[in-house]
Write an enzyme that holds these catalytic residues in place. Structure first.
Site, PDB file in Angstrom:
ATOM      1  N   LYS A   1       4.357  12.544  -2.805  1.00 61.01           N
ATOM      2  CA  LYS A   1       5.333  10.660  -2.653  1.00 61.01           C
ATOM      3  C   LYS A   1       5.946  11.813  -1.539  1.00 61.01           C
ATOM      4  O   LYS A   1       6.731  12.482  -1.708  1.00 61.01           O
ATOM      5  CB  LYS A   1       6.173  10.713  -3.830  1.00 61.01           C
ATOM      6  CG  LYS A   1       7.147   9.278  -2.985  1.00 61.01           C
ATOM      7  CD  LYS A   1       7.135   8.773  -4.476  1.00 61.01           C
ATOM      8  CE  LYS A   1       8.011   7.090  -4.362  1.00 61.01           C
ATOM      9  NZ  LYS A   1       8.357   6.587  -6.007  1.00 61.01           N
TER      10      LYS A   1
ATOM     11  N   GLY B   1       1.008  -1.260   0.281  1.00 63.96           N
ATOM     12  CA  GLY B   1       0.067  -0.120  -0.167  1.00 63.96           C
ATOM     13  C   GLY B   1       0.625   1.293  -0.270  1.00 63.96           C
ATOM     14  O   GLY B   1       2.158   1.391   0.467  1.00 63.96           O
TER      15      GLY B   1
ATOM     16  N   GLY C   1       7.392   6.884   6.281  1.00 59.24           N
ATOM     17  CA  GLY C   1       5.870   8.131   5.315  1.00 59.24           C
ATOM     18  C   GLY C   1       6.734   9.102   4.565  1.00 59.24           C
ATOM     19  O   GLY C   1       6.034  10.520   3.585  1.00 59.24           O
TER      20      GLY C   1
ATOM     21  N   GLY D   1       2.873   3.325   1.423  1.00 61.45           N
ATOM     22  CA  GLY D   1       2.736   3.912   2.611  1.00 61.45           C
ATOM     23  C   GLY D   1       3.276   5.132   2.670  1.00 61.45           C
ATOM     24  O   GLY D   1       3.954   5.754   4.180  1.00 61.45           O
ATOM     25  N   ARG D   2       3.903   5.762   1.791  1.00 61.00           N
ATOM     26  CA  ARG D   2       4.814   7.042   1.910  1.00 61.00           C
ATOM     27  C   ARG D   2       4.040   7.669   0.978  1.00 61.00           C
ATOM     28  O   ARG D   2       4.539   9.474   0.301  1.00 61.00           O
ATOM     29  CB  ARG D   2       5.788   7.483   1.824  1.00 61.00           C
ATOM     30  CG  ARG D   2       6.294   6.209   0.597  1.00 61.00           C
ATOM     31  CD  ARG D   2       8.320   7.343   0.496  1.00 61.00           C
ATOM     32  NE  ARG D   2       9.001   6.494  -0.304  1.00 61.00           N
ATOM     33  CZ  ARG D   2       9.804   6.699  -0.249  1.00 61.00           C
ATOM     34  NH1 ARG D   2      10.541   7.294   0.199  1.00 61.00           N
ATOM     35  NH2 ARG D   2      11.181   5.760  -1.294  1.00 61.00           N
TER      36      ARG D   2
ATOM     37  N   ASP E   1       4.163  -4.557  -7.343  1.00 60.79           N
ATOM     38  CA  ASP E   1       3.634  -3.399  -7.281  1.00 60.79           C
ATOM     39  C   ASP E   1       4.385  -2.323  -7.995  1.00 60.79           C
ATOM     40  O   ASP E   1       3.669  -1.333  -7.533  1.00 60.79           O
ATOM     41  CB  ASP E   1       3.737  -3.408  -5.344  1.00 60.79           C
ATOM     42  CG  ASP E   1       5.034  -3.157  -5.157  1.00 60.79           C
ATOM     43  OD1 ASP E   1       5.929  -4.327  -5.460  1.00 60.79           O
ATOM     44  OD2 ASP E   1       5.628  -2.621  -4.085  1.00 60.79           O
ATOM     45  N   ASN E   2       5.228  -2.534  -8.527  1.00 64.25           N
ATOM     46  CA  ASN E   2       5.829  -1.467  -8.740  1.00 64.25           C
ATOM     47  C   ASN E   2       5.181  -1.605 -10.699  1.00 64.25           C
ATOM     48  O   ASN E   2       5.630  -0.958 -11.656  1.00 64.25           O
ATOM     49  CB  ASN E   2       7.114  -1.324  -9.160  1.00 64.25           C
ATOM     50  CG  ASN E   2       7.602  -1.174  -7.376  1.00 64.25           C
ATOM     51  OD1 ASN E   2       6.830  -0.443  -7.094  1.00 64.25           O
ATOM     52  ND2 ASN E   2       8.719  -1.046  -6.972  1.00 64.25           N
TER      53      ASN E   2
ATOM     54  N   ARG F   1      -1.830  -0.906  -9.668  1.00 66.55           N
ATOM     55  CA  ARG F   1      -0.117  -1.893 -10.045  1.00 66.55           C
ATOM     56  C   ARG F   1      -0.974  -2.371 -10.326  1.00 66.55           C
ATOM     57  O   ARG F   1      -2.532  -4.096  -9.556  1.00 66.55           O
ATOM     58  CB  ARG F   1       0.256  -1.862  -8.774  1.00 66.55           C
ATOM     59  CG  ARG F   1       0.642  -0.281  -8.668  1.00 66.55           C
ATOM     60  CD  ARG F   1       0.542  -0.256  -7.070  1.00 66.55           C
ATOM     61  NE  ARG F   1       0.871   1.484  -6.736  1.00 66.55           N
ATOM     62  CZ  ARG F   1       1.708   1.932  -6.369  1.00 66.55           C
ATOM     63  NH1 ARG F   1       2.975   1.345  -6.738  1.00 66.55           N
ATOM     64  NH2 ARG F   1       2.294   2.958  -6.496  1.00 66.55           N
TER      65      ARG F   1
ATOM     66  N   ARG G   1       3.377  13.022  -7.720  1.00 68.47           N
ATOM     67  CA  ARG G   1       3.959  12.842  -8.798  1.00 68.47           C
ATOM     68  C   ARG G   1       2.365  12.717 -10.243  1.00 68.47           C
ATOM     69  O   ARG G   1       1.522  13.290  -9.407  1.00 68.47           O
ATOM     70  CB  ARG G   1       3.976  11.295  -8.278  1.00 68.47           C
ATOM     71  CG  ARG G   1       4.551  10.402  -9.865  1.00 68.47           C
ATOM     72  CD  ARG G   1       5.015   9.153  -9.215  1.00 68.47           C
ATOM     73  NE  ARG G   1       4.102   8.329  -7.952  1.00 68.47           N
ATOM     74  CZ  ARG G   1       4.833   7.329  -7.406  1.00 68.47           C
ATOM     75  NH1 ARG G   1       5.990   6.621  -7.994  1.00 68.47           N
ATOM     76  NH2 ARG G   1       3.917   6.500  -6.141  1.00 68.47           N
TER      77      ARG G   1
END
Ligand code: AMP
Ligand code: MG
Length: 417
Positions: free
Chosen positions: A131, A108, A144, A110-111, A270-271, A201, A194
């Site tokens: 981000k 998830g 974070g 996280g930051r 996840d990327n 994803r 961003r």
């Protein structure tokens, strides 16, 4: 009044007509937040944590205008998360993922905090995300935050990729926070704004599949098709059609990476976006001397994400996506697996088609002929032996130069041209 004006405008047109410096009555971001309207299982509301001393490093004015945003109205506070633009619905998105082959059921944002979406001047929906804006319910033991170096790196590399014509997330702003982040040492903190077609994803699908949460999975599937592949809405089997479409987009993307010597470095599930945009610029780089085994990530001990491995990893990641869609592909699980497997096995051919198109262009071939793949492979073989610089070699060929290391290869190429 500002908010209601915005709501009426956004509902009717989606994209107010801004003139730089003259949009005082409208908020800077004409938000419309479709992801926040999806089931609550898919995200968590969270506010950015204000920082001590926000300072703008830069604003990408051209991108702002493309988004229908007046760049003059973007403030340091907005870029650092201290000031929430009207209409934002800040959320952290849930996702899981395979990291270096190991499944992590909960990662998830996280930051990262998704402020919302805007519909740009061409009618495309784009995420606006901070981000490094502070902890979220997905932060686990992380702070974070982001350090200045990686923020600048992501800003520069993502904008360079865009300028090279490669699908990618973009960078709208970067700000320093006036606070330190603690990694191996204390580093200056920063926040990146961003912009992405979406931040969905392969790992987003995995999050719900592993929890057997078919309702959320179905909502996500519908959202992704409507948002990224609306032409598939009427497909006989939308889930299968989506798998095919993501395979095509990722095959094209990884082939484009190969063409500029780009090594992503962390192709975890996840990327990998379902939109086909490059995302998450960590230990990435552009190769210098051509060697297909090149790796840039210091933690990638076994070369899992080496240059030449990227197509195979894309295929592996797409197989993980296929797994999450089985229930929608066919009611009988074995049949679903059979159908999905056949699709995934077609990936190398799909990728080769894109790869050939990219490298034909790189050596100036305007048509397709039988021996082209072999000709290109021989060029790369000679480059590897000579440890020739990837980019400079192709530039030399374009400029009519005759690199000595390619003496044996040049005659056949000239013949072919
Ligand atoms: P990445 O390797 O950057 O793709 O991130 C993998 C996971 O770690 C994601 O869930 C991130 O949100 C999380 N993460 C990375 N850095 C931090 C941080 N400083 N604080 C909290 N979570 C983080
Ligand atoms: Mg990531």
């Amino acid at each position: 009044i500002k908010n209601s004006l915005y709501c009426v405008d956004a509902a009717n047109q989606g994209n107010p007509p801004y003139i730089d410096g003259m949009s005082d009555i409208l908020p800077p971001f004409p938000f419309d937040n479709s992801y926040a309207r999806l089931p609550g299982t898919m995200h968590a509301g969270v506010l950015p944590t204000p920082v001590e001393a926000p300072r703008l490093i830069t604003v990408n004015a051209a991108l702002a205008r493309e988004l229908g945003i007046d760049p003059a109205r973007l403030t340091p506070g907005m870029a650092a998360g201290n000031e929430l633009p009207p209409g934002a619905t800040p959320i952290a998105q849930a996702y899981a993922g395979h990291q270096f082959g190991q499944f992590v059921p909960q990662l998830g944002d996280g930051r990262a905090i998704l402020l919302g979406e805007v519909v740009d001047r061409q009618g495309r929906r784009r995420d606006i995300q901070l981000k490094g804006a502070g902890p979220t319910p997905f932060s686990r033991r992380g702070d974070g935050r982001a350090a200045l170096g990686p923020v600048l790196r992501e800003y520069l590399v993502s904008e360079a990729m865009h300028a090279l014509g490669i699908p990618t997330t973009r960078a709208l702003m970067a700000a320093t926070t006036g606070e330190k982040v603690y990694r191996d040492t204390a580093l200056p903190g920063a926040v990146l704004t961003r912009v992405a077609a979406s931040h969905i994803r392969v790992g987003t699908f995995q999050f719900f599949a592993v929890r057997r949460d078919l309702d959320s999975l179905k909502a996500l599937l519908g959202h992704v098709i409507a948002r990224h592949y609306p032409q598939l809405a009427d497909a006989a089997n939308p889930a299968l059609a989506l798998l095919d479409a993501v395979m095509e987009a990722q095959a094209a993307l990884v082939a484009r990476w190969a063409g500029v010597g780009f090594i992503h470095g962390v192709m975890n599930t996840d990327n990998m976006t379902v939109s086909g945009e490059t995302i998450d610029y960590g230990p990435c780089a552009f190769m210098d001397a051509y060697d297909p085994a090149t790796v840039f990530s210091s933690i990638d001990e076994y070369g899992r994400y080496a240059y030449a491995n990227q197509p195979a990893i894309a295929q592996w990641n797409l197989a993980r996506l296929a797994e999450t869609l089985l229930a929608f592909i066919h009611p009988d699980r074995e049949e679903a697996v059979r159908i999905a497997t056949a699709r995934i096995e077609a990936f190398p051919d799909i990728h080769s088609r894109h790869w050939l198109a990219v490298f034909r262009r790189k050596i100036g071939l305007a048509s397709a002929e039988e021996g082209d793949a072999r000709l290109i492979e021989e060029l790369l073989g000679a480059m590897q032996l000579a440890r020739a610089d990837f980019t400079i070699t192709f530039r030399e060929l374009s400029n009519g130069g005759e690199p000595a290391a390619l003496a044996g290869w040049l005659p056949e190429w000239r013949q072919r041209l």
